[in-house]
Design a protein around this motif. Structure first.
Motif, mmCIF file in Angstrom:
data_model
loop_
_atom_site.group_PDB
_atom_site.id
_atom_site.type_symbol
_atom_site.label_atom_id
_atom_site.label_comp_id
_atom_site.label_asym_id
_atom_site.label_seq_id
_atom_site.Cartn_x
_atom_site.Cartn_y
_atom_site.Cartn_z
ATOM 1 N N VAL A 148 0.837 -1.198 0.000
ATOM 2 C CA VAL A 148 0.000 0.000 0.000
ATOM 3 C C VAL A 148 0.873 1.250 0.000
ATOM 4 O O VAL A 148 2.013 1.234 0.453
ATOM 5 N N PHE A 197 -0.489 1.789 -6.619
ATOM 6 C CA PHE A 197 -1.831 2.236 -6.248
ATOM 7 C C PHE A 197 -2.891 1.344 -6.891
ATOM 8 O O PHE A 197 -3.901 0.997 -6.263
ATOM 9 N N SER A 201 -5.408 -2.210 -1.783
ATOM 10 C CA SER A 201 -6.769 -2.269 -1.258
ATOM 11 C C SER A 201 -7.368 -0.870 -1.163
ATOM 12 O O SER A 201 -6.718 0.071 -0.721
ATOM 13 N N GLU A 202 -8.622 -0.746 -1.589
ATOM 14 C CA GLU A 202 -9.306 0.547 -1.483
ATOM 15 C C GLU A 202 -9.461 0.977 -0.038
ATOM 16 O O GLU A 202 -9.611 2.174 0.244
ATOM 17 N N HIS A 205 -7.056 3.835 0.890
ATOM 18 C CA HIS A 205 -7.020 5.109 0.173
ATOM 19 C C HIS A 205 -7.173 6.316 1.085
ATOM 20 O O HIS A 205 -6.546 7.363 0.855
ATOM 21 N N ASP A 206 -8.005 6.222 2.095
ATOM 22 C CA ASP A 206 -8.343 7.382 2.925
ATOM 23 C C ASP A 206 -7.711 7.337 4.312
ATOM 24 O O ASP A 206 -8.100 8.104 5.197
ATOM 25 N N ARG A 353 -3.554 12.346 -6.199
ATOM 26 C CA ARG A 353 -4.475 11.268 -5.804
ATOM 27 C C ARG A 353 -5.541 11.046 -6.883
ATOM 28 O O ARG A 353 -5.878 9.904 -7.222
ATOM 29 N N ALA A 357 -6.130 7.652 -9.117
ATOM 30 C CA ALA A 357 -7.410 6.947 -9.064
ATOM 31 C C ALA A 357 -8.059 6.838 -10.440
ATOM 32 O O ALA A 357 -8.687 5.823 -10.760
#
Length: 379
Positions: A148, A197, A201-202, A205-206, A353, A357
């Motif tokens: 990640v 990226f 894993s999503e 992301h945050d 970002r 994405a």
């Protein structure tokens, strides 16, 4: 007769709060009536510094805020408060560029209470092969899953800057220097970021660095992050949380630079503060070898003193966090400190970002980064 409360502001994590709060309760500090408040990590990273200095006497801040603080006239220059030999001694003892990062326009505006930089972190129990040493190793591991990137908030930009340094082309720090980044190198870095990226894993992301480290320590979904701000608190296990292993960041080629963007925290006195001798003595204590190698590490803090980073007992208690990442912090890239940089960093990170994405071509992004940095000259 009551003593006015001295208001301090730090950020909301044990690393940022516990040692400061405990030190304020020591017998030598009791008469100060010093009270520490906390703000979220995101506030530490981006809240306007002038507003914080209007409300607090001592402010724990990120070094890129220094230019705006000086422009606003809201912090004390430390050469007005401390002797030159004290400042020189603190400069000499501080690991990497942590002391110099709080200098601006030939003067010192903050003391490096805490030292940190982006480092690599691994769940070694989940990696069968040797841990990545180069960025080629990282991309190879990412194809197997579990790798990640830290990209939430400003961290997409910070990871990009670290990789630019590893590629041998660190971003410019003066808006008068053109360009901010070399286009060909930036395109290669962004392609590498996109590869990692795209496979991660999503859920990551945050996640800010604290939440990312919690996730790595409590879940088996991820096993390696090549760039994340080191928090010594996660180098040892705790209830429901496994220890993670902190390491030097990957290099581009053998013998190359451990690209990393300096973090850490400085402590500054706002202009609303009354820097009485007792308050200055308290800051001297926090910067002392005694506090930095003993009190601060034993109260969940992360010292800036090089002696602490090399100390055998400090490392033994911290899973060798300091020894394993010392080479990285000693050569860390220092971000610009000019007024306007924080806003630029926020916009740039969102643009990186978004490009990662959406998998859009990166040449326009690089052009926008260079133009945005150049426009800081217009302030």
């Amino acid at each position: 007769m009551t003593t006015d409360v001295i208001q301090g502001l730090t950020w909301d994590h044990p690393r940022g709060f516990v040692a400061l709060d405990a030190a304020s309760r020591l017998d030598d500090a009791a008469a100060l009536n010093l009270h520490w408040s906390k703000q979220p990590l995101e506030g530490f990273e981006s809240h306007p510094i002038a507003d914080l200095c209007d409300r607090f006497d001592l402010v724990v801040l990120d070094h890129p805020h220094i230019g705006e603080a000086v422009e606003a006239g809201c912090v004390w220059a430390l050469d007005e408060l401390f002797a030159p030999e004290e400042l020189r001694a603190w400069a000499a003892q501080s690991v990497g560029p942590s002391y110099e990062s709080y200098a601006w326009q030939g003067r010192q505006w903050g003391l490096p209470l805490d030292a940190a930089t982006q480092v690599a972190v691994a769940r070694a129990d989940l990696i069968d092969a040797r841990l990545p040493a180069t960025w080629a190793d990282v991309t190879a591991l990412s194809r197997q899953g579990g790798v990640v990137l830290s990209v939430a908030g400003p961290h997409a930009m910070l990871s990009f800057c670290s990789m630019m340094a590893a590629w041998g082309a660190p971003p410019a720090t003066d808006p008068k220097a053109k360009p901010f980044v070399d286009e060909d190198t930036a395109l290669e870095v962004l392609d590498t970021m996109a590869t990692i990226f795209g496979g991660m894993s999503e859920a990551a992301h945050d996640l800010n660095p604290i939440r990312m480290l919690e996730w790595l320590a409590r879940s088996d979904e991820a096993r390696y992050c090549p760039l994340i701000y080191g928090y010594v608190n996660y180098a040892t296990s705790a209830s429901g949380r496994k220890a993670v292993q902190f390491l030097d960041t990957p290099v581009r080629t053998a013998g190359g630079r451990h690209g990393s963007t300096l973090g850490g925290t400085g402590i500054a006195l706002s202009r609303r503060a009354k820097p009485a001798p007792a308050l200055l003595d308290h800051l001297r204590y926090l910067m002392s070898a005694r506090a930095q190698t003993g009190f601060i590490p034993s109260h969940e803090g992360q010292p800036s003193h090089r002696e602490a980073w090399r100390d055998a007992s400090v490392n033994a208690a911290a899973g060798n966090f300091y020894r394993n990442t010392l080479a990285t912090i000693e050569d860390a890239y220092v971000r610009p400190r000019c007024a306007g940089y924080i806003e630029f960093q926020t916009r740039a990170s969102a643009a990186i970002r978004s490009a990662l994405a959406s998998r859009t071509p990166h040449r326009q992004l690089v052009s926008g980064l260079n133009l945005g940095f150049e426009r800081l000259n217009e302030r």
